[in-house]
Scaffold this motif. Sequence first.
Motif, short mmCIF file in Angstrom:
data_model
loop_
_atom_site.label_atom_id
_atom_site.label_comp_id
_atom_site.label_asym_id
_atom_site.label_seq_id
_atom_site.Cartn_x
_atom_site.Cartn_y
_atom_site.Cartn_z
N HIS A 51 0.85 -1.19 0.00
CA HIS A 51 0.00 0.00 0.00
C HIS A 51 0.89 1.25 0.00
O HIS A 51 0.71 2.17 0.80
N LEU A 52 1.84 1.25 -0.92
CA LEU A 52 2.86 2.29 -0.99
C LEU A 52 2.26 3.66 -1.28
O LEU A 52 1.43 3.83 -2.16
N LYS A 53 2.71 4.64 -0.51
CA LYS A 53 2.37 6.04 -0.76
C LYS A 53 3.65 6.86 -0.58
O LYS A 53 4.42 6.63 0.33
N TYR A 112 9.10 11.20 1.67
CA TYR A 112 8.83 10.00 2.46
C TYR A 112 8.25 8.90 1.58
O TYR A 112 7.52 9.17 0.61
N PHE A 113 8.57 7.67 1.93
CA PHE A 113 7.89 6.49 1.40
C PHE A 113 7.15 5.85 2.56
O PHE A 113 7.78 5.40 3.52
N ASP A 114 5.85 5.83 2.50
CA ASP A 114 5.05 5.20 3.55
C ASP A 114 4.46 3.90 3.03
O ASP A 114 3.97 3.84 1.89
N PHE A 115 4.50 2.86 3.86
CA PHE A 115 3.91 1.58 3.47
C PHE A 115 3.48 0.81 4.72
O PHE A 115 3.82 1.18 5.84
N SER A 141 15.36 5.36 -15.51
CA SER A 141 15.76 5.84 -14.19
C SER A 141 16.19 7.30 -14.24
O SER A 141 15.73 8.12 -13.46
N HIS A 142 17.09 7.62 -15.16
CA HIS A 142 17.58 8.99 -15.28
C HIS A 142 16.44 9.93 -15.70
O HIS A 142 16.25 11.00 -15.13
N SER A 143 15.65 9.50 -16.67
CA SER A 143 14.54 10.33 -17.16
C SER A 143 13.50 10.55 -16.08
O SER A 143 12.92 11.65 -15.96
N LEU A 144 13.24 9.53 -15.26
CA LEU A 144 12.25 9.64 -14.20
C LEU A 144 12.65 10.69 -13.18
O LEU A 144 11.83 11.51 -12.76
N GLU A 159 6.44 7.41 -6.08
CA GLU A 159 6.17 6.00 -5.89
C GLU A 159 6.93 5.16 -6.92
O GLU A 159 7.53 4.13 -6.59
N VAL A 160 6.89 5.61 -8.18
CA VAL A 160 7.62 4.90 -9.23
C VAL A 160 9.12 4.95 -8.96
O VAL A 160 9.87 4.01 -9.25
N LEU A 161 9.57 6.06 -8.37
CA LEU A 161 10.98 6.21 -8.02
C LEU A 161 11.41 5.11 -7.05
O LEU A 161 12.50 4.54 -7.17
N PHE A 162 10.55 4.79 -6.10
CA PHE A 162 10.85 3.73 -5.13
C PHE A 162 10.95 2.37 -5.82
O PHE A 162 11.86 1.59 -5.57
N ILE A 163 10.00 2.11 -6.71
CA ILE A 163 10.00 0.84 -7.43
C ILE A 163 11.25 0.72 -8.30
O ILE A 163 11.89 -0.34 -8.36
N ASN A 164 11.62 1.80 -8.95
CA ASN A 164 12.81 1.77 -9.79
C ASN A 164 14.08 1.56 -8.97
O ASN A 164 15.03 0.92 -9.43
#
Length: 304
Positions: free
Chosen positions: A12-14, A108-111, A140-143, A167-172
């Motif tokens: 439930h990543l935020k 922050y990454f909350d989960f 990664s660089h483009s994000l 959120e996508v940054l965390f997944i990457n």
Amino acid sequence: MDVLSEILQTLHLKASVFLHACFRGEWAVDTSGQRRATFHLVASGGCWLHMPDSEEPIPLAGDDLIVFPHDARHTISNSQYPVADDFPRNQLPDDSTGGPGVTLICGYFDFDRDSWNPLIEALPAVMIIRNDGITSIPFSHSLRHLLIHEIEAAQMGSRLVIDKLSEVLFINTIRHHLKSDSDVGFLAALADKKIGKVLSRIHETPAHTWSVERLAQVAGMSRSAFSGRFTQLVGLSPMHYLSRWRMSRAHNLFQSGDQSVAQVAELSGYQSEAAFAKAFKKQFGYGPGAARKAARHTQLKAGS
């Protein structure tokens, strides 16, 4: 079965950005002690990362991303020398200070931390993605540049876009870590051809009547070789992992659905509701009824 995607969904990543500022002169940022995962993106300039367990400071440059999944103690500052204990931290920059600036984006990454998650448990204290031109993770660089642009543009709807990009940054970042040279741990197990196949089958059908023998057959290994390899990589025996994942999935079902305790017990591979309740309470310290009631209360509160 994409095991990584399923595990990420149960988090439930935020994500959210709480600071975007340009620092000049002498300064220090320390976001540790919040009991939250944090990240820092150096949008421009150069600075230094200090951690108590590191003998040498770590130089940081523009476009470097630093993630602390477990709230590790750290300080980022203008100086390569450790910051004095009484030096003020986290003060907004003084625009009147001259000199070259360092622009930081912090968030922050909350989960969900209530249930066990093998992915989060396997992550190191700090993960750094460099702007070295050789990062093999697509976009990664483009994000990172897109996130920086969205924050600086401050357009309508930016808050939601920034949070989703974070959120996508965390997944990457996790994808990046998956490609590291580590040969032990849950992420290495996911990348292992045989053990990864077993994990995929477990996550695809956790309610199946699995045994070590059946899982070994999936891996195409002998029982002893499979059990040893699985335990070496994952850090848990196959059946212990299966049990813990079933409970984590059950906890997630209570949070995201309206199934009864009996239904969740069946979906978790338990023929007896009493046995399920006993296992659930052993892992979480409270029964499934309490978990379901708390989830329903949260859902009703969110909908009001």
